[in-house]
Design a protein around this motif. Sequence first.
Motif, mmCIF file in Angstrom:
data_model
loop_
_atom_site.group_PDB
_atom_site.id
_atom_site.type_symbol
_atom_site.label_atom_id
_atom_site.label_comp_id
_atom_site.label_asym_id
_atom_site.label_seq_id
_atom_site.Cartn_x
_atom_site.Cartn_y
_atom_site.Cartn_z
ATOM 1 N N PRO A 74 -13.312 10.275 -20.342
ATOM 2 C CA PRO A 74 -13.632 10.462 -21.642
ATOM 3 C C PRO A 74 -12.287 10.703 -22.515
ATOM 4 C CG PRO A 74 -15.273 11.579 -20.307
ATOM 5 C CD PRO A 74 -13.932 11.065 -19.363
ATOM 6 N N LEU A 75 -12.285 10.126 -23.602
ATOM 7 C CA LEU A 75 -11.069 10.462 -24.389
ATOM 8 C C LEU A 75 -11.186 11.781 -24.920
ATOM 9 C CD1 LEU A 75 -10.988 7.165 -26.602
ATOM 10 C CD2 LEU A 75 -9.177 8.089 -25.535
ATOM 11 N N ALA A 76 -12.347 12.442 -25.076
ATOM 12 C CA ALA A 76 -12.385 13.862 -25.486
ATOM 13 C C ALA A 76 -11.908 14.805 -24.439
ATOM 14 C CB ALA A 76 -13.879 14.055 -25.967
ATOM 15 N N HIS A 77 -11.727 14.386 -23.285
ATOM 16 C CA HIS A 77 -11.083 15.065 -22.317
ATOM 17 C C HIS A 77 -9.618 15.192 -22.221
ATOM 18 C CE1 HIS A 77 -15.264 15.405 -19.930
ATOM 19 N NE2 HIS A 77 -15.423 15.542 -21.281
ATOM 20 N N VAL A 78 -8.843 14.403 -22.975
ATOM 21 C CA VAL A 78 -7.462 14.345 -22.846
ATOM 22 C C VAL A 78 -6.632 15.048 -23.663
ATOM 23 C CG1 VAL A 78 -5.479 12.745 -22.656
ATOM 24 C CG2 VAL A 78 -8.014 12.030 -21.607
ATOM 25 N N ASP A 79 -5.933 15.858 -23.469
ATOM 26 C CA ASP A 79 -5.310 16.761 -24.627
ATOM 27 C C ASP A 79 -3.716 15.923 -24.640
ATOM 28 O OD1 ASP A 79 -7.217 18.198 -25.252
ATOM 29 O OD2 ASP A 79 -6.808 20.104 -24.404
ATOM 30 N N GLN A 80 -3.278 15.304 -23.472
ATOM 31 C CA GLN A 80 -1.921 15.001 -23.622
ATOM 32 C C GLN A 80 -1.841 13.704 -22.344
ATOM 33 O OE1 GLN A 80 1.334 17.143 -21.885
ATOM 34 N NE2 GLN A 80 2.423 16.862 -23.828
ATOM 35 N N LEU A 81 -1.161 12.825 -22.718
ATOM 36 C CA LEU A 81 -1.031 11.675 -21.959
ATOM 37 C C LEU A 81 0.511 11.542 -21.570
ATOM 38 C CD1 LEU A 81 -2.464 9.271 -20.570
ATOM 39 C CD2 LEU A 81 -2.010 7.943 -22.907
ATOM 40 N N VAL A 82 0.717 11.481 -20.247
ATOM 41 C CA VAL A 82 2.206 11.323 -19.624
ATOM 42 C C VAL A 82 2.190 10.099 -18.816
ATOM 43 C CG1 VAL A 82 4.071 12.189 -18.457
ATOM 44 C CG2 VAL A 82 2.485 13.947 -19.755
ATOM 45 N N LEU B 111 -5.480 8.001 -30.141
ATOM 46 C CA LEU B 111 -4.947 9.341 -29.463
ATOM 47 C C LEU B 111 -4.218 10.224 -30.595
ATOM 48 C CD1 LEU B 111 -3.510 8.194 -26.057
ATOM 49 C CD2 LEU B 111 -5.506 9.616 -26.600
ATOM 50 N N LEU B 112 -3.326 9.569 -31.570
ATOM 51 C CA LEU B 112 -2.566 10.139 -32.473
ATOM 52 C C LEU B 112 -3.581 10.739 -33.577
ATOM 53 C CD1 LEU B 112 0.532 7.624 -32.786
ATOM 54 C CD2 LEU B 112 0.388 9.892 -31.697
ATOM 55 N N ARG B 113 -4.550 9.887 -33.928
ATOM 56 C CA ARG B 113 -5.522 10.442 -34.823
ATOM 57 C C ARG B 113 -6.234 11.522 -34.321
ATOM 58 N NH1 ARG B 113 -9.202 6.229 -35.529
ATOM 59 N NH2 ARG B 113 -7.376 4.817 -36.157
ATOM 60 N N TYR B 114 -6.391 11.992 -33.021
ATOM 61 C CA TYR B 114 -7.155 13.007 -32.614
ATOM 62 C C TYR B 114 -6.170 14.000 -31.964
ATOM 63 C CZ TYR B 114 -11.378 10.938 -33.864
ATOM 64 O OH TYR B 114 -12.405 10.374 -34.493
ATOM 65 N N ASP B 115 -4.825 13.986 -32.558
ATOM 66 C CA ASP B 115 -3.826 15.005 -32.172
ATOM 67 C C ASP B 115 -3.429 14.985 -30.608
ATOM 68 O OD1 ASP B 115 -3.384 15.829 -34.625
ATOM 69 O OD2 ASP B 115 -4.571 17.643 -34.607
ATOM 70 N N VAL B 116 -3.556 13.839 -30.226
ATOM 71 C CA VAL B 116 -3.055 13.798 -28.505
ATOM 72 C C VAL B 116 -1.812 12.899 -28.723
ATOM 73 C CG1 VAL B 116 -3.836 12.987 -26.221
ATOM 74 C CG2 VAL B 116 -5.476 13.596 -27.822
ATOM 75 N N GLU B 117 -0.797 13.889 -28.005
ATOM 76 C CA GLU B 117 0.380 13.371 -27.881
ATOM 77 C C GLU B 117 0.606 12.446 -26.835
ATOM 78 O OE1 GLU B 117 3.556 15.905 -28.058
ATOM 79 O OE2 GLU B 117 3.307 16.653 -26.053
ATOM 80 N N VAL B 118 1.514 11.349 -26.678
ATOM 81 C CA VAL B 118 1.857 10.659 -25.449
ATOM 82 C C VAL B 118 3.219 10.911 -25.331
ATOM 83 C CG1 VAL B 118 1.686 8.198 -24.916
ATOM 84 C CG2 VAL B 118 -0.024 8.859 -26.378
ATOM 85 N N VAL B 119 3.320 11.283 -24.007
ATOM 86 C CA VAL B 119 4.825 11.352 -23.516
ATOM 87 C C VAL B 119 5.278 10.259 -22.596
ATOM 88 C CG1 VAL B 119 6.372 12.821 -22.231
ATOM 89 C CG2 VAL B 119 4.436 13.670 -23.636
ATOM 90 N N LEU B 120 6.545 9.563 -22.797
ATOM 91 C CA LEU B 120 7.011 8.716 -21.972
ATOM 92 C C LEU B 120 8.131 9.188 -20.953
ATOM 93 C CD1 LEU B 120 7.109 5.806 -25.001
ATOM 94 C CD2 LEU B 120 5.330 6.315 -23.355
ATOM 95 N N LEU B 121 7.861 8.979 -19.704
ATOM 96 C CA LEU B 121 9.041 9.257 -18.760
ATOM 97 C C LEU B 121 9.441 8.202 -18.038
ATOM 98 C CD1 LEU B 121 7.242 12.560 -16.961
ATOM 99 C CD2 LEU B 121 8.643 12.441 -19.229
ATOM 100 N N ASN B 122 10.499 8.008 -17.710
ATOM 101 C CA ASN B 122 10.889 6.723 -16.858
ATOM 102 C C ASN B 122 10.199 6.964 -15.506
ATOM 103 O OD1 ASN B 122 12.567 8.258 -15.234
ATOM 104 N ND2 ASN B 122 14.535 7.297 -16.031
ATOM 105 N N ALA B 123 10.465 5.819 -14.470
ATOM 106 C CA ALA B 123 9.736 5.803 -13.029
ATOM 107 C C ALA B 123 10.393 7.149 -12.434
ATOM 108 C CB ALA B 123 9.928 4.516 -12.581
#
Length: 540
Positions: free
Chosen positions: A240-248, A263-275
């Motif tokens: 459920p999207l409502a359960h996600v506060d941050q996506l890595v 995600l951005l509209r609902y203040d969820v930030e998305v973090v990008l790491l390399n492999a």
Amino acid sequence: MEAQEVVYLPISQVAEVAYCPRNFYYRAVEKVDLTDARMAQGSIAERKRDTRATIMREGKLQVRSVTVSSETLGVIGVIDVLEEGEFPCPVEYKTGSADEGLYERVQLCLQAMCLEETLGRVIPYGYLYYAGSRRRVCVDFDHILREKTLECVSEARRLLDSPTRPEPVNDWRCPGCSLLPICMPSEDRFLDGAGPKPRKPLPSLGIERVLYVDEQGAYLRKDGSRLAVTKDGQTLASIPLAHVDQLVLAGNVNLSTPLLKHLLRYDVEVVLLNAYGKYEGRFTPELSKNSVLRLRQYERSRDELFRVQVAKGMVAGKVHNMRAFLMRGNRSRGSAELETSIQRLTALVPSVERAVNLETLLGLEGAASHAYFQGFAALLGKDVAFDFQKRTRRPPKDPVNALLSLGYTLLCTDCITAAQVAGLDPYVGFYHIPIHGRPALALDLMEEFRVVVVDSVVLALINKGSIRPDDFEEKYGGWFLTERGREKFYAAYGQRKNTEVTHPIFDYTLPYRRVLELQARLLSKVVMDDIPAYQAFVTR
Ligand code: SF4
């Protein structure tokens, strides 16, 4: 000469001055917006009311949502209901059940004064309607209320040009205030030596419920109200999207534009790491428009004295935590190497306190890290399959260093988040010199947390045998975790962040992820001169 344009202030904001001038400053000057449940409820109720523009009530015509303004006062607002009768009578709807004070009467009075200016006639009274108790309270616009209202308007204008936040009111108003987690008035008073230890703060925006995805080739998309993780046509997970506060996302993981926008509209930030878990960037929602704080931060980042004062607190905290960590480890070991490291760290403490410039602090921190990592090697169990000689990076030269490097990368990501949540620019630090692309402030913030958050996870994974030599691979002249190894590390790191700990200054318990945010907020208060000095998070 051109006529000066009138800058209209929202009536509801001006009325905040009657409630708490600091609250007004946060909202009007620093553009902080932390809508609480009560306010959200109010706006939902308002939207419901808006569905009918006019109605007849007890034989009187009621017009909804009437915009009023005053050029003389420079204010603008919307009257919930304008009731026709002997004179047009403003009615303001409130969600509560009782008269909450001057703030509401000032708001209503300002609306009436706008009407008076437009219509050229006196409005003697209006009504506050409390939906909770379905009660109407008549408010007389007498000269006392009118004077108070005018005072609020001029105070609001003065505060708009003021470089400093008003003092917290620190009374009955604070517990119900939606800005309490940001303002932290009790913490201010306690740090000024003027009040008792504060109680645990209300939860604010959390960075918990982090979804890590490092399944290479995975694709994430929005599926109705859920986030679907797919690969090769198969759905691997549906959350459920409502359960996600941050996506890595680590490595070759893709996501759809509709999902990103949602995600951005609902203040969820998305973090990008390399492999390999290295931080590469992030998509950040507009969490804070805290320009006053940031301007002050930039100013202070050029103030050498200020930088040394803040950096001293951070380095002292780091040395303290290193020493405490080794001492705890040595209780059951009685190791001579550990004792030597502990003594070296102890000897450095007064030098850190006496340091007068950043170069000296950097030298002392380097010496402390050297002593600490010599002791850290002795904390590894005798029968573990890993060896550690010294700290190496870019690339890490052995599996233990690979774990430490990945942990510090994740911690840095969390400190960037904490800085952003607190309204600070994570790239402008005080201890670390800003270099293009380096999150200097996040690096500052993470110093005191390296040992307590990352090193403790690394040590536990190794000594409990949770991580094994085949969880690593050697390539590109260094050592890296395999996908399975990273999964183990992410899980252990996530658990550590959720571990509750007693804050050493305030004595209430919080998970580490909230402590990061709290420390960032304390730093923002030092930047704004709300509190005199930065005190690092130290373990007991
Ligand atoms: S917490 Fe208290 S001092 Fe701070 S803004 Fe709210 S009412 Fe004002």
